[in-house]
Design a protein around this motif. Structure first.
Motif: not given
Length: 411
Positions: A139-143, A23-28, A210-211, A216-220
Motif C-alpha cells: 500500500d505504501l509503495y503504490y501510494a 527506506p525499507v525494502g520488501y523482504e527487509e 517494523i518499529q 518509505t519503500v525501497a526497491g521494486d
C-alpha cells in the motif's frame, strides 16, 4: 505495470519527508516484522515453556517419605508402651511409584505434542504478521508511486492554465472555459489529497510492524504473478492445517495415555523400624502393583472418550482442509479478476486515452478544438493512470497474499 517516477522530482516536492524517511525494502520489511513482535515473543515463550515441561514428562514420580509408629499396642497390660512388645517400632521409609512403561511413553507423547501445537501456533502468528506487513508495504509503495505521478500530472496541467487565460483574454475562448480548467485541476488535487491519506495510513501500519519511524519503500514491488499449481500442492503444509495436525497428534497422545490405564503400575518401598534394643531393629522391602479390574466401568469409558476426541480433531482437520481449498479457489479467482482488470486497463484503455490526447492536441493545433478539450483529455489520462496504479496494487496484493497464505511456511 512497473513505473519508476523520478526520485529527483519526488525529492523536490517532499524534501522534509525524504530527510526523515527510512527506506525499507520488501523482504527487509518482512524480516524486520518478525524481530520485535509481542505476539511472536509470547508464542516463542510458550514453546520454550512446553519444551521445558516435556523434558520431565517421562520421569518417575517423586518418591514418598513415610514415617510413623507401627504395631503399637493400645489395649492390655502393655498398652502404649513402646518397648514391651516385639512388633512395636518407630518406622521410617521411602516409597517409589513406578508407572508402567506405556504410561511414561504416552506422557512423553502428550508433552511432545504440546510442543508441536505451540510451534504451529507460532507459524500461524507469523503468517498473519507477514500478510499484514506485506499489505502495508505494498500500500505504501503504490501510494508513493501514485503521489509522485499525480504531482507530475498536476504540474503538466498547470502549465496549460496560462495559455487558457490568455485565450480568454484575447477572446478566442469563452470565459467559462477557465472555470472548467480549474475544475479539472481540482479533480487532480482531490486525488492527491486522497492518496496522501492512503500513504499516511500505510506508513503508520508499516511502522507498527517494523518499529521504524516514518518508513518509505525501497526497491521494486513483489511480482504480480503466482504459480497456482505449486500453491495448491502446498495446501497440506499450510500453517492452519499443520496446527490442526498437531492438535490431532495431541488428541491421539491423550488416547494413548488413557489406554495405558489398562496396564498395571508398580511401586517399591523400603522401611526401617527402630525397636527396643532387646528385640533389635527391623528392615523391610515391599513391592506393589495396581490391579486394573472392572475396566468396563473405570478405564474403558475414559479410553472411549479420548478416542472420540481424537476422531473429532481429525474430522475438524479434514473440514479445515476442505474449507482452505474452497478459500484458495476463491482467492485465486479474485487475483485472476484483479489481474485481468489491470491488464485490460493497461493494454486497452490506456492506449485509447493516450490516443485521445494526441488527437485533441492535434485538433487544437489545427484550430478545430478548444484548449479545454486538450486539458480534459490530459486530466482523464492522469486519472486513468492513477486507476491503473490502483489495479496493479490490488493484483500485487492478491498475488502476495496467495503466496504468504497458501505457500509452504516454516514456523
Amino acid at each position: 505495470m512497473k513505473r519508476s517516477i523520478g526520485g529527483i522530482l519526488a525529492a523536490a516536492l517532499m524534501p522534509a519527508q525524504v530527510v526523515l524517511a527510512q527506506p525499507v525494502g520488501y523482504e527487509e520489511a518482512l524480516r524486520a516484522a518478525r524481530e520485535d513482535q509481542p505476539l511472536l515473543q509470547a508464542a516463542q515463550l510458550r514453546i520454550d515453556g512446553t519444551r521445558d515441561a516435556s523434558d520431565a514428562a517421562d520421569e518417575l514420580p517423586d518418591p514418598v517419605l513415610r514415617s510413623g509408629i507401627a504395631n503399637l499396642p493400645i489395649t492390655g497390660p502393655v498398652a502404649f508402651e513402646f518397648d514391651r512388645q516385639l512388633p512395636t517400632q518407630i518406622a521410617i521409609g521411602v516409597e517409589q511409584p513406578i508407572p508402567n512403561l506405556a504410561r511414561r511413553r504416552a506422557r512423553r507423547g502428550v508433552a511432545d505434542s504440546d510442543v508441536a501445537v505451540a510451534e504451529m501456533r507460532l507459524g500461524v502468528a507469523q503468517q498473519r504478521i507477514d500478510i499484514a506487513t506485506s499489505t502495508a508495504w505494498i500500500d505504501l509503495y503504490y501510494a508513493e508511486e501514485k503521489l509522485a505521478f499525480a504531482h507530475t500530472a498536476l504540474s503538466d496541467l498547470r502549465r496549460l492554465q496560462p495559455v487558457a487565460n490568455s485565450a480568454v483574454a484575447s477572446g478566442s475562448a469563452r470565459p467559462a472555459e477557465s472555470l472548467a480548467i480549474r475544475r479539472e485541476l481540482l479533480v487532480i488535487e482531490d486525488a492527491i489529497t486522497r492518496i496522501e491519506a492512503e500513504r499516511d495510513a500505510a506508513r503508520a501500519m508499516l511502522s507498527s510492524y517494523i518499529q521504524t519511524d516514518d518508513p518509505t519503500v525501497a526497491g521494486d514491488a513483489p511480482a504480480a504473478d503466482v504459480d497456482s499449481g505449486s500453491l495448491e500442492q502446498a495446501l497440506d503444509l499450510n500453517p492452519v492445517i499443520r496446527l490442526a495436525d498437531a492438535a490431532t497428534g495431541r488428541a491421539e497422545a491423550n488416547a494413548d495415555l488413557a489406554r495405558a490405564d489398562l496396564r498395571p503400575d508398580f511401586g517399591v518401598s523400603v522401611n526401617y523400624g527402630r525397636r527396643d534394643p532387646a528385640f533389635g531393629d527391623a528392615f523391610s522391602v515391599m513391592g506393589s502393583v495396581t490391579l486394573p479390574i472392572f475396566t468396563d466401568r473405570r478405564q474403558k469409558p475414559r479410553i472411549r472418550a479420548a478416542e472420540a476426541e481424537a476422531a473429532a480433531t481429525q474430522a475438524e482437520r479434514d473440514d479445515r482442509l476442505r474449507a482452505l481449498r474452497v478459500q484458495f479457489e476463491s482467492d485465486l479467482a479474485s487475483w485472476r479478476s484483479a489481474k485481468r482488470q489491470w491488464e485490460r486497463a493497461r493494454d486497452e484503455l490506456l492506449p485509447l486515452a493516450r490516443q485521445r490526447v494526441e488527437l485533441e492536441t492535434a485538433s487544437f493545433a489545427a484550430g478545430n478544438a478548444d484548449l479545454i478539450d486538450v486539458i480534459a483529455a490530459k486530466a482523464d489520462l492522469a486519472l486513468l493512470d492513477l486507476e491503473i496504479f490502483e489495479r496493479e496494487a490490488a493484483t500485487v496484493e492478491w498475488a502476495e497474499m496467495l503466496r504468504l497464505t497458501y505457500g509452504e511456511q516454516q514456523p
